[in-house]
Motif scaffolding. Structure first.
Motif, PDB file in Angstrom:
ATOM      1  N   LEU A 128       0.817  -1.215   0.000  1.00  0.00           N
ATOM      2  CA  LEU A 128       0.000   0.000   0.000  1.00  0.00           C
ATOM      3  C   LEU A 128       0.851   1.265   0.000  1.00  0.00           C
ATOM      4  N   GLY A 129       1.956   1.263   0.751  1.00  0.00           N
ATOM      5  CA  GLY A 129       2.790   2.450   0.872  1.00  0.00           C
ATOM      6  C   GLY A 129       2.101   3.523   1.706  1.00  0.00           C
ATOM      7  N   SER A 130       2.858   4.566   2.050  1.00  0.00           N
ATOM      8  CA  SER A 130       2.276   5.690   2.813  1.00  0.00           C
ATOM      9  C   SER A 130       1.574   6.641   1.843  1.00  0.00           C
ATOM     10  N   PRO A 131       0.497   7.287   2.288  1.00  0.00           N
ATOM     11  CA  PRO A 131      -0.148   7.202   3.610  1.00  0.00           C
ATOM     12  C   PRO A 131      -1.216   6.109   3.700  1.00  0.00           C
ATOM     13  N   LYS A 132      -1.406   5.324   2.616  1.00  0.00           N
ATOM     14  CA  LYS A 132      -2.443   4.297   2.618  1.00  0.00           C
ATOM     15  C   LYS A 132      -2.218   3.268   3.727  1.00  0.00           C
ATOM     16  N   ARG A 133      -0.939   2.979   4.005  1.00  0.00           N
ATOM     17  CA  ARG A 133      -0.640   1.992   5.038  1.00  0.00           C
ATOM     18  C   ARG A 133      -1.212   2.442   6.374  1.00  0.00           C
TER      19      ARG A 133
END
Length: 390
Positions: free
Chosen positions: A254-259
């Motif tokens: 997902l990566g940031s900011p999705k994580r």
């Protein structure tokens, strides 16, 4: 280990073969605290009411008794939901709307995993409203049945739905594959020529029509032609690679900011659902700790959204992608038949679900059926597994 009352299990479990009839009776025993570790490094207790992370020891020894600890640094892995009401619109086609129902594996630590033909017991799981709570959040039936905040439940359901389709579209080619659904990830593998995909440009291979819409699966080639089928197979191969790479590192996918958004959502869903998923994961881990038992998933959700859902609910460590089947096109009976052909007639099959379809098919095939209508049913399942009744 607490006392479990009598070992009678209700008519919901119709044993076949070596099983003795027992009644689903969940009062009178207390659960052992298990540390279920998952990708995110959080620890979760099925009996705890506060939201904690959990880790699942899939493979190896059964989870050790421990108190649950919560680490704010770790990612959240496979939480559990609370008691789940029956599924609405069972068997209805999956669609992109609020009423869509996005719907084991050998021991991870085995040096040499058993062959499919060596498996002695296969647990066939439904996904929605059995392992996880999702659809009933959107319809309001969960909050009504279990006295939860309906506004909060619907809000969390919509939030998860958005994440499921976002991941499916952005990373798992759902825009290309929505009209090209498969039952199993390897169903078009025979059309794959093994080409290196490291520099392959999926956006320019002519698979998807620029017009989009109803011609998603036509592209510039002939539907069903050699080139088109090869490009279709490439997409499913890449989906498989992504799943296997990130099944224990969804935050990395997902990566940031999705994580961070995902972690917050998982925590809030765990609180609302009283750790339903954590309890399901305990049962899955107990099965996976056995050398000749396996967990298989048969869901009525389309395959790509189902894989997205499995990843986002942290179930990737519990189900190898090869053990996930979508019954959207063929129905569950056809999928059950494929599973029995794969693992052989000598294996014992146990069906775990909440829906009429899987129960009907299980009875038709003389397979024991474990009905899940509330979290206590999952607790009883774990206890039966601990006592080697299943």
């Amino acid at each position: 280990m607490a006392a479990y009352g009598q070992t009678q299990y209700s008519p919901a479990l119709q044993p076949a073969g070596p099983y003795t009839p027992y009644t689903h009776h969940t009062q009178g025993y207390s659960m052992t605290s298990y540390n279920i570790k998952t990708e995110d490094g959080l620890s979760h207790s099925p009996g705890q009411s506060s939201l904690l992370g959990y880790t699942s020891n899939f493979g190896g020894t059964p989870p050790a008794q421990t108190l649950y600890s919560y680490s704010t640094h770790a990612e959240y892995h496979t939480p559990t939901s609370p008691l789940t009401p029956g599924k609405e619109q069972e068997g209805a086609p999956a669609r992109r709307s609020s009423d869509v129902k996005l719907r084991g594996r050998k021991r991870a630590n085995d040096p040499v995993p058993p062959l499919d033909s060596d498996i002695e017991r296969v647990f066939i799981w439904d996904l929605d409203e059995t392992i996880i709570i999702f659809h009933s959040l959107l319809t309001g039936t969960f909050s009504t049945r279990f006295g939860k905040d309906s506004g909060k439940a619907v809000s969390l359901g919509l939030w998860m739905e958005e994440m499921i389709f976002n991941l499916a579209d952005s990373r798992l080619f759902f825009n290309d594959l929505e009209e090209c659904d498969q039952v199993h990830i390897d169903d078009v593998a025979s059309d794959d020529n093994g080409q290196d995909l490291s520099t392959y440009n999926f956006g320019t291979d002519g698979f998807q029509s620029p017009a989009g819409g109803g011609t998603l699966c036509l592209g510039s080639g002939v539907h069903g032609g050699v080139d088109w089928m090869r490009n279709l197979a490439f997409r499913y191969r890449r989906v498989k690679e992504i799943y296997n790479t990130y099944k224990n590192n969804v935050g990395g996918l997902l990566g940031s900011p999705k994580r961070e958004e995902w972690l917050q959502l998982r925590r809030e869903m765990e609180v609302l659902t009283d750790l339903w998923l954590t309890q399901a994961l305990k049962a899955l881990a107990l099965i996976n700790s056995r050398p000749n038992c396996v967990n298989v998933m048969v869901t009525t959700t389309q395959l790509i959204p189902a894989l997205s859902k499995v990843l986002l609910y942290g179930l990737g460590g519990a189900f190898p992608i090869e053990n996930i089947y979508s019954a959207t096109k063929t129905g569950k009976e056809s999928c059950f038949e494929r599973v029995t052909q794969r693992f052989g007639r000598r294996a014992v099959y146990v069906v775990v679900g909440d829906g009429v379809e899987e129960e009907t098919v299980a009875k038709k095939k003389n397979m024991p059926f474990w009905r899940v209508t509330c979290r206590a049913d999952l607790e009883a399942l774990s206890h039966a597994l601990e006592l080697d009744y299943l």
